[in-house]
Design a protein around this motif. Structure first.
Motif, PDB file in Angstrom:
ATOM      1  N   ASP A 176      36.635  45.754  41.230  1.00 17.60           N
ATOM      2  CA  ASP A 176      36.298  44.930  42.378  1.00 17.60           C
ATOM      3  C   ASP A 176      36.945  45.542  43.621  1.00 17.60           C
ATOM      4  O   ASP A 176      38.088  46.006  43.579  1.00 17.60           O
ATOM      5  CB  ASP A 176      36.836  43.507  42.140  1.00 17.60           C
ATOM      6  N   GLU A 177      36.220  45.545  44.733  1.00 18.03           N
ATOM      7  CA  GLU A 177      36.739  46.182  45.951  1.00 18.03           C
ATOM      8  C   GLU A 177      38.027  45.527  46.425  1.00 18.03           C
ATOM      9  O   GLU A 177      38.864  46.169  47.071  1.00 18.03           O
ATOM     10  CB  GLU A 177      35.692  46.148  47.061  1.00 18.03           C
TER      11      GLU A 177
ATOM     12  N   PHE B  95      49.730  39.938  49.440  1.00 21.58           N
ATOM     13  CA  PHE B  95      48.493  40.445  48.861  1.00 21.58           C
ATOM     14  C   PHE B  95      47.319  39.513  49.127  1.00 21.58           C
ATOM     15  O   PHE B  95      46.211  39.946  49.447  1.00 21.58           O
ATOM     16  CB  PHE B  95      48.662  40.634  47.351  1.00 21.58           C
ATOM     17  N   ALA B  96      47.562  38.219  48.975  1.00 21.98           N
ATOM     18  CA  ALA B  96      46.495  37.233  49.152  1.00 21.98           C
ATOM     19  C   ALA B  96      45.920  37.285  50.564  1.00 21.98           C
ATOM     20  O   ALA B  96      44.704  37.169  50.761  1.00 21.98           O
ATOM     21  CB  ALA B  96      47.025  35.838  48.847  1.00 21.98           C
ATOM     22  N   ASP B  97      46.783  37.472  51.553  1.00 24.27           N
ATOM     23  CA  ASP B  97      46.330  37.517  52.943  1.00 24.27           C
ATOM     24  C   ASP B  97      45.454  38.739  53.224  1.00 24.27           C
ATOM     25  O   ASP B  97      44.581  38.692  54.106  1.00 24.27           O
ATOM     26  CB  ASP B  97      47.539  37.533  53.888  1.00 24.27           C
ATOM     27  N   ILE B  98      45.661  39.811  52.481  1.00 25.96           N
ATOM     28  CA  ILE B  98      44.904  41.043  52.713  1.00 25.96           C
ATOM     29  C   ILE B  98      43.444  40.874  52.311  1.00 25.96           C
ATOM     30  O   ILE B  98      42.532  41.381  52.978  1.00 25.96           O
ATOM     31  CB  ILE B  98      45.550  42.211  51.937  1.00 25.96           C
ATOM     32  N   VAL B  99      43.198  40.156  51.226  1.00 18.51           N
ATOM     33  CA  VAL B  99      41.823  40.055  50.693  1.00 18.51           C
ATOM     34  C   VAL B  99      41.251  38.638  50.808  1.00 18.51           C
ATOM     35  O   VAL B  99      40.187  38.347  50.270  1.00 18.51           O
ATOM     36  CB  VAL B  99      41.790  40.528  49.219  1.00 18.51           C
TER      37      VAL B  99
ATOM     38  N   LEU C 265      43.743  35.683  43.204  1.00 22.22           N
ATOM     39  CA  LEU C 265      43.922  37.126  43.228  1.00 22.22           C
ATOM     40  C   LEU C 265      44.666  37.595  41.981  1.00 22.22           C
ATOM     41  O   LEU C 265      44.297  38.605  41.374  1.00 22.22           O
ATOM     42  CB  LEU C 265      44.685  37.543  44.480  1.00 22.22           C
ATOM     43  N   ALA C 266      45.692  36.851  41.589  1.00 23.13           N
ATOM     44  CA  ALA C 266      46.454  37.220  40.392  1.00 23.13           C
ATOM     45  C   ALA C 266      45.551  37.253  39.170  1.00 23.13           C
ATOM     46  O   ALA C 266      45.646  38.161  38.329  1.00 23.13           O
ATOM     47  CB  ALA C 266      47.606  36.243  40.178  1.00 23.13           C
ATOM     48  N   SER C 267      44.680  36.276  39.059  1.00 25.90           N
ATOM     49  CA  SER C 267      43.761  36.202  37.931  1.00 25.90           C
ATOM     50  C   SER C 267      42.781  37.371  37.939  1.00 25.90           C
ATOM     51  O   SER C 267      42.523  37.998  36.895  1.00 25.90           O
ATOM     52  CB  SER C 267      42.999  34.872  37.976  1.00 25.90           C
ATOM     53  N   LEU C 268      42.232  37.693  39.102  1.00 21.43           N
ATOM     54  CA  LEU C 268      41.284  38.795  39.233  1.00 21.43           C
ATOM     55  C   LEU C 268      41.951  40.126  38.911  1.00 21.43           C
ATOM     56  O   LEU C 268      41.382  40.965  38.194  1.00 21.43           O
ATOM     57  CB  LEU C 268      40.718  38.819  40.658  1.00 21.43           C
TER      58      LEU C 268
END
Length: 245
Positions: A134-135, A158-162, A169-172
């Motif tokens: 995933d991108e 990290f969450a703020d970036i995507v 995000l952790a799950s992905l």
């Protein structure tokens, strides 16, 4: 000298004339001699004159190779390559010992009479399934490569970036890599710290710890001992860099 890249869940080094203390590490570990047979006590059982072993995480062991060279690979257990190694164990089996070079070649499916560590790593990676990431995962990976040295990175960073919640995000990330974001960051920092320790031996370990995102030298010591059974100081004086992985 090029920086080691490729699979982030493999930490590799070459240790010479070394006794590794009794420890239990948090990774799968492959230890192979490329010259002289060595002795190792694994889970309380002494194995003499062996050429290598593969061991599960948290199994107590130590090695004595005072007259030879060992290639040591640590692999994150929940990464795709770690899960592939897990599938090679029989039920209730904690470790696999290689008594001869042909046994090593057979297990890793490498050329006969070759103990080249690069060929062994290539063989391991060749067995992994092809994944189209995933991108958003790719973006996080690139961010970590560029910013691993920042000690204040958090899940929210990290969450703020995507533009995803930290939990989503952790799950992905775990779904696609097999491991957690925190482990990915830790292994990236360890990789860079090992690279600096072995390629710039005049540099202080405290500076290396700070420059690779660790809070301090004790934290760097802690993770190095967990992975390799020795502190960075021993690594600096008894090891050589494996440049590719």
């Amino acid at each position: 000298m090029k920086k080691p890249i490729n699979n982030p869940f493999i930490l590799a080094l070459k240790a010479r004339n070394l006794t590794v203390e009794i420890h239990h590490h948090s990774a799968y570990q492959i230890v192979l001699s490329n010259d002289t047979p060595f002795n190792s006590t694994i889970s309380g059982v002494l194995h003499e004159g062996i050429h290598g072993f593969l061991i599960k995480p948290h199994v107590t062991h130590f090695c004595v190779a005072e007259n030879g060279t060992l290639n040591v690979l640590n692999i994150e257990p929940y990464s795709t390559i770690g899960l592939e190694l897990a599938s090679r164990f029989k039920e209730d089996q904690e470790y696999i010992v290689f008594d001869t070079p042909p046994e090593t070649n057979s297990f890793f499916q490498t050329p006969r009479d070759s103990l080249d560590i690069i060929k062994i790593v290539d063989a391991l990676l060749h067995n992994l399934p092809s994944i189209e990431y995933d991108e958003r995962v790719t973006k996080i990976v690139e961010y970590i490569k560029a910013n691993y040295f920042q000690s204040d990175i958090t899940p929210q960073t990290f969450a703020d970036i995507v533009f995803l919640s930290p939990s989503r995000l952790a799950s992905l990330f775990k779904e696609q890599t097999g491991s957690s974001l925190s482990k990915y960051l830790l292994w990236t920092r360890l990789r860079q710290a090992i690279y600096l320790t072995l390629s710039d031996k005049d540099r202080s370990l405290t500076d290396i710890a700070y420059d690779t995102g660790f809070y301090d030298l004790p934290q760097f010591n802690k993770y190095m001992y967990e992975m390799f059974g020795m502190p960075p100081k021993a690594l600096k004086h008894n090891s050589d860099l494996i440049q590719i992985y």
